[in-house]
Design a protein around this motif. Structure first.
Motif, PDB file in Angstrom:
ATOM      1  N   ARG A 178      -9.524   9.127   4.619  1.00 34.56           N
ATOM      2  CA  ARG A 178      -8.687   7.975   4.306  1.00 34.56           C
ATOM      3  C   ARG A 178      -9.463   6.696   4.550  1.00 34.56           C
ATOM      4  O   ARG A 178     -10.430   6.656   5.321  1.00 34.56           O
ATOM      5  CB  ARG A 178      -7.403   7.973   5.124  1.00 34.56           C
ATOM      6  N   GLU A 233      -3.101   2.069   1.800  1.00 29.18           N
ATOM      7  CA  GLU A 233      -4.128   3.093   1.618  1.00 29.18           C
ATOM      8  C   GLU A 233      -4.995   2.691   0.430  1.00 29.18           C
ATOM      9  O   GLU A 233      -4.527   2.668  -0.713  1.00 29.18           O
ATOM     10  CB  GLU A 233      -3.487   4.459   1.373  1.00 29.18           C
ATOM     11  N   ARG A 249      -6.621   7.436  -2.018  1.00 30.48           N
ATOM     12  CA  ARG A 249      -5.603   8.465  -1.811  1.00 30.48           C
ATOM     13  C   ARG A 249      -5.937   9.252  -0.538  1.00 30.48           C
ATOM     14  O   ARG A 249      -6.998   9.867  -0.433  1.00 30.48           O
ATOM     15  CB  ARG A 249      -5.584   9.410  -3.009  1.00 30.48           C
ATOM     16  N   SER A 262      -4.055  14.859   2.508  1.00 31.43           N
ATOM     17  CA  SER A 262      -2.811  15.346   3.091  1.00 31.43           C
ATOM     18  C   SER A 262      -3.097  16.458   4.092  1.00 31.43           C
ATOM     19  O   SER A 262      -4.139  17.118   4.055  1.00 31.43           O
ATOM     20  CB  SER A 262      -1.877  15.868   1.997  1.00 31.43           C
ATOM     21  N   ALA A 263      -2.136  16.696   4.981  1.00 31.43           N
ATOM     22  CA  ALA A 263      -2.284  17.767   5.965  1.00 31.43           C
ATOM     23  C   ALA A 263      -2.394  19.121   5.270  1.00 31.43           C
ATOM     24  O   ALA A 263      -3.159  19.995   5.694  1.00 31.43           O
ATOM     25  CB  ALA A 263      -1.105  17.747   6.934  1.00 31.43           C
ATOM     26  N   GLU A 273      -5.848  19.514   3.745  1.00 32.22           N
ATOM     27  CA  GLU A 273      -6.819  19.724   4.820  1.00 32.22           C
ATOM     28  C   GLU A 273      -6.744  21.149   5.353  1.00 32.22           C
ATOM     29  O   GLU A 273      -7.770  21.808   5.560  1.00 32.22           O
ATOM     30  CB  GLU A 273      -6.570  18.721   5.938  1.00 32.22           C
ATOM     31  N   GLY A 305      -8.667  17.366  -2.561  1.00 31.52           N
ATOM     32  CA  GLY A 305      -7.576  16.576  -2.020  1.00 31.52           C
ATOM     33  C   GLY A 305      -8.039  15.459  -1.112  1.00 31.52           C
ATOM     34  O   GLY A 305      -7.206  14.724  -0.569  1.00 31.52           O
TER      35      GLY A 305
END
Length: 299
Positions: A25, A37, A40, A43-44, A47, A54
């Motif tokens: 990020r 942000e 993009r 995301s959890a 990850e 992603g």
């Protein structure tokens, strides 16, 4: 996976070395207390799945974009590759983005990571480093690559950031030409930039899919999110004269990718000058580097 945070002033960056040496990020904290942000965020779920697609940004090296039919010829030798990202047919973006990088040094505002990819017999043997430096003004990423192989080799590199697409998102940059994309995703020819593909003035992103390589880029691009009253400038050194624009149809994200080589360049080495294609030829032990900056501004 460990996220390493670096920050300075209103900017915060998170890097995940184990996930392709990627950025998770880049966040701007504004004076009114809100946060934006600028890429993009990872995301959890992505990850946890180890999904490098992603991430907020990943490196492309030792080449950017595709090697068509997984082979090219250079210096009288033919080099073959295995497809590295099924179901894609062609080797894509090199090995940097799908490898585990290691941390060399870290401070509150700086991080340096490294990848050594020197398997005996592999087409490429190289050492790569990324240095991330956050200041109150922006994020600078310096990429360095060293040829560890026994022969001179054609190299390329760049960064592949992902940005959030809002309804009003606009883009501005200048370039001399654009490579047209063939039916199989491989560029066919370069033409002067026609008005319908130009972004010399702030222009809304196309609603259709675009996957175009712009050549003769002047080294600065600007993304503007009117809804957020926020902009982000991308500045790159002259060694990175190509800019990819990727807008998947209907997706909430898009990509603006500064890079050295033209898309499809490595399959043109038998007939065209490497330098004209943005390819960097490194002899054994030689290195090349470039810095790309991401600079937020009010819009």
């Amino acid at each position: 996976m460990q996220r390493i945070t670096i920050s300075a002033g209103p900017l915060l960056a998170e890097i995940v070395p184990e996930l392709g040496g990627s950025l998770a990020r880049l966040t701007l904290r504004r004076d009114d207390g809100s946060a934006v942000e600028l890429m993009r965020p990872l995301s959890a779920a992505a990850e946890a799945a180890g999904d490098v697609l992603g991430t907020a940004m990943f490196p492309m090296l030792p080449y950017a974009n595709l090697i068509e039919i997984n082979a090219f010829t250079f210096g009288g030798r033919r080099y073959s590759f295995a497809p590295n990202f099924p179901p894609m047919r062609d080797a894509t973006h090199g090995s940097g983005w799908i490898s585990r990088w290691t941390t060399l040094s870290a401070t509150a505002s700086r991080l340096q990571i490294e990848l050594r990819d020197d398997a005996v017999g592999a087409p490429y043997q190289f050492l790569a480093r990324q240095a991330f430096i956050v200041t109150p003004q922006g994020l600078a990423v310096t990429m360095t690559i060293v040829n560890l192989g026994p022969h001179a080799m054609p190299f390329g590199f760049g960064l592949h950031p992902w940005f959030i697409r809002t309804e009003g998102t606009m883009l501005r940059f200048a370039a001399r030409s654009v490579w047209l994309e063939g039916y199989d995703g491989v560029p066919t020819e370069a033409i002067g930039v026609p008005p319908e593909l130009a972004f010399t003035q702030p222009t809304r992103l196309p609603t259709a899919r675009r996957n175009l390589c712009y050549a003769g880029w002047d080294g600065r691009a600007e993304i503007i999110w009117p809804e957020w009253r926020q902009g982000l400038a991308i500045e790159a050194e002259p060694i990175l004269p190509h800019l990819m624009l990727y807008t998947p149809k209907g997706a909430p994200h898009f990509c603006v990718e500064p890079q050295s080589n033209a898309a499809g360049a490595f399959n043109r080495l038998e007939h065209e000058d490497p330098a004209a294609l943005g390819i960097i030829v490194l002899k054994p032990g030689e290195k090349s580097s470039a810095t790309i900056r991401f600079l937020p501004f009010s819009a």
